[in-house]
Design an enzyme around this catalytic site. Structure first.
Site, PDB file in Angstrom:
ATOM      1  N   GLY A  45       0.925  10.803  -4.526  1.00 47.51           N
ATOM      2  CA  GLY A  45       1.455  10.578  -3.404  1.00 47.51           C
ATOM      3  C   GLY A  45       2.343   9.313  -3.728  1.00 47.51           C
ATOM      4  O   GLY A  45       2.200   8.750  -4.766  1.00 47.51           O
ATOM      5  N   GLN A  50       6.562   1.299  -2.640  1.00 49.78           N
ATOM      6  CA  GLN A  50       6.264   1.288  -4.318  1.00 49.78           C
ATOM      7  C   GLN A  50       7.496   1.534  -5.266  1.00 49.78           C
ATOM      8  O   GLN A  50       7.449   1.343  -6.409  1.00 49.78           O
ATOM      9  CB  GLN A  50       5.195   2.503  -4.600  1.00 49.78           C
ATOM     10  CG  GLN A  50       3.853   2.128  -4.082  1.00 49.78           C
ATOM     11  CD  GLN A  50       2.962   3.342  -4.250  1.00 49.78           C
ATOM     12  OE1 GLN A  50       3.065   4.467  -3.820  1.00 49.78           O
ATOM     13  NE2 GLN A  50       2.221   3.299  -5.409  1.00 49.78           N
ATOM     14  N   CYS A  92      -3.948   4.532  -8.081  1.00 53.33           N
ATOM     15  CA  CYS A  92      -2.647   4.395  -7.560  1.00 53.33           C
ATOM     16  C   CYS A  92      -1.595   4.126  -8.499  1.00 53.33           C
ATOM     17  O   CYS A  92      -1.985   3.572  -9.519  1.00 53.33           O
ATOM     18  CB  CYS A  92      -2.835   3.017  -6.706  1.00 53.33           C
ATOM     19  SG  CYS A  92      -1.251   2.519  -5.854  1.00 53.33           S
ATOM     20  N   LEU A  93      -0.461   4.577  -8.205  1.00 55.32           N
ATOM     21  CA  LEU A  93       0.652   4.514  -9.288  1.00 55.32           C
ATOM     22  C   LEU A  93       1.067   2.851  -9.366  1.00 55.32           C
ATOM     23  O   LEU A  93       1.687   2.627 -10.594  1.00 55.32           O
ATOM     24  CB  LEU A  93       1.961   5.349  -8.933  1.00 55.32           C
ATOM     25  CG  LEU A  93       1.561   6.814  -8.933  1.00 55.32           C
ATOM     26  CD1 LEU A  93       2.848   7.762  -8.319  1.00 55.32           C
ATOM     27  CD2 LEU A  93       1.301   7.195 -10.341  1.00 55.32           C
ATOM     28  N   HIS A 134      -4.573   6.548   1.975  1.00 49.09           N
ATOM     29  CA  HIS A 134      -3.912   5.755   0.743  1.00 49.09           C
ATOM     30  C   HIS A 134      -2.503   5.270   1.012  1.00 49.09           C
ATOM     31  O   HIS A 134      -2.169   4.021   1.136  1.00 49.09           O
ATOM     32  CB  HIS A 134      -4.223   6.499  -0.554  1.00 49.09           C
ATOM     33  CG  HIS A 134      -3.576   5.641  -1.471  1.00 49.09           C
ATOM     34  ND1 HIS A 134      -4.582   5.155  -2.540  1.00 49.09           N
ATOM     35  CD2 HIS A 134      -2.491   5.329  -1.835  1.00 49.09           C
ATOM     36  CE1 HIS A 134      -3.797   4.432  -3.481  1.00 49.09           C
ATOM     37  NE2 HIS A 134      -2.486   4.604  -2.996  1.00 49.09           N
ATOM     38  N   GLU A 135      -1.550   6.431   1.524  1.00 50.84           N
ATOM     39  CA  GLU A 135      -0.263   5.973   1.665  1.00 50.84           C
ATOM     40  C   GLU A 135      -0.033   5.303   2.977  1.00 50.84           C
ATOM     41  O   GLU A 135       0.929   4.542   2.879  1.00 50.84           O
ATOM     42  CB  GLU A 135       0.479   7.427   1.662  1.00 50.84           C
ATOM     43  CG  GLU A 135       0.281   8.201   0.443  1.00 50.84           C
ATOM     44  CD  GLU A 135       0.562   7.398  -0.917  1.00 50.84           C
ATOM     45  OE1 GLU A 135       1.477   6.472  -1.009  1.00 50.84           O
ATOM     46  OE2 GLU A 135      -0.116   8.041  -1.952  1.00 50.84           O
ATOM     47  N   HIS A 138      -0.306   1.823   2.320  1.00 51.76           N
ATOM     48  CA  HIS A 138       0.853   1.170   1.675  1.00 51.76           C
ATOM     49  C   HIS A 138       1.922   0.818   2.673  1.00 51.76           C
ATOM     50  O   HIS A 138       2.682  -0.449   2.403  1.00 51.76           O
ATOM     51  CB  HIS A 138       1.512   2.060   0.771  1.00 51.76           C
ATOM     52  CG  HIS A 138       0.978   2.222  -0.735  1.00 51.76           C
ATOM     53  ND1 HIS A 138       0.638   1.067  -1.801  1.00 51.76           N
ATOM     54  CD2 HIS A 138       0.581   3.234  -1.397  1.00 51.76           C
ATOM     55  CE1 HIS A 138       0.285   1.403  -2.668  1.00 51.76           C
ATOM     56  NE2 HIS A 138       0.031   2.720  -2.675  1.00 51.76           N
TER      57      HIS A 138
HETATM   58 ZN   LIG Z   1      -0.830   3.895  -4.007  1.00 40.49          ZN
END
Ligand SMILES: [Zn+2]
Length: 169
Positions: A45, A50, A92-93, A134-135, A138
């Site tokens: 995701g 991000q 998380c990236l 999660h997204e 963000h």
């Molecule tokens: Zn994330």
């Protein structure tokens, strides 16, 4: 085009993203870049903040490109329903190398626009519900560490600060 992924500490990750006015070719190009960036990372995701864009867009693909039907892209997503509770590890990236157990809904239904500007509604259970939450976090300027209790959160933040001081973040 693969875009650089911003990491914890960048202000854009703490700011609420704004709604997309119209699904223009620029917006479609951004979504396509986000998909490419997510697959390259690789991740399941990615949200627009991000990649440094404060817009309400996220992409999810639990199969990371293996399943041709696995890709979901949402523009201006909203929750239609959320229920239940699940507790699993997530990462998380924007926080590479860190994982923690986060409380999430067991089921979440999201509605938004796809890349063609058509409205789409998808029900997520288990990992997909987790990814949706999660997204969406963000897009509201919240990271998974913000959902942790003080001590767990402080431990991760301290390690990141140490990495940053060493020039490794
Ligand atoms: Zn994330």
């Amino acid at each position: 085009m693969i875009r650089p992924i911003v990491r914890y500490g960048d202000r854009i990750l703490t700011e609420p993203a704004r709604e997309v006015d119209e699904v223009t070719p620029d917006v479609v190009a951004l979504v396509n870049d986000m998909i490419e960036t997510m697959y390259a990372a690789p991740g399941i995701g990615l949200a627009a903040p991000q990649v440094g864009m404060g817009l309400r867009i996220f992409v999810v693909d639990l199969s990371v490109g293996r399943d041709p039907n696995g890709l979901l892209a949402f523009i201006n997503p909203v929750f239609v329903e959320r229920d239940g509770v699940q507790l699993e590890e997530e990462g998380c990236l924007s926080l590479p190398g860190f994982n923690a157990t986060v409380v999430r809904p067991a089921r979440a239904v999201v509605k938004g626009l796809d890349r063609s500007g058509a409205e789409r509604q998808v029900e997520g259970k288990g990992l997909l519900a987790r990814a949706f939450q999660h997204e969406m976090d963000h897009l509201d300027g919240r990271l998974f560490v913000d959902r942790l209790r003080g001590i767990k959160r402080d431990l991760i933040v301290r390690k990141i600060k140490k990495l940053a001081r060493a020039g490794q973040w």
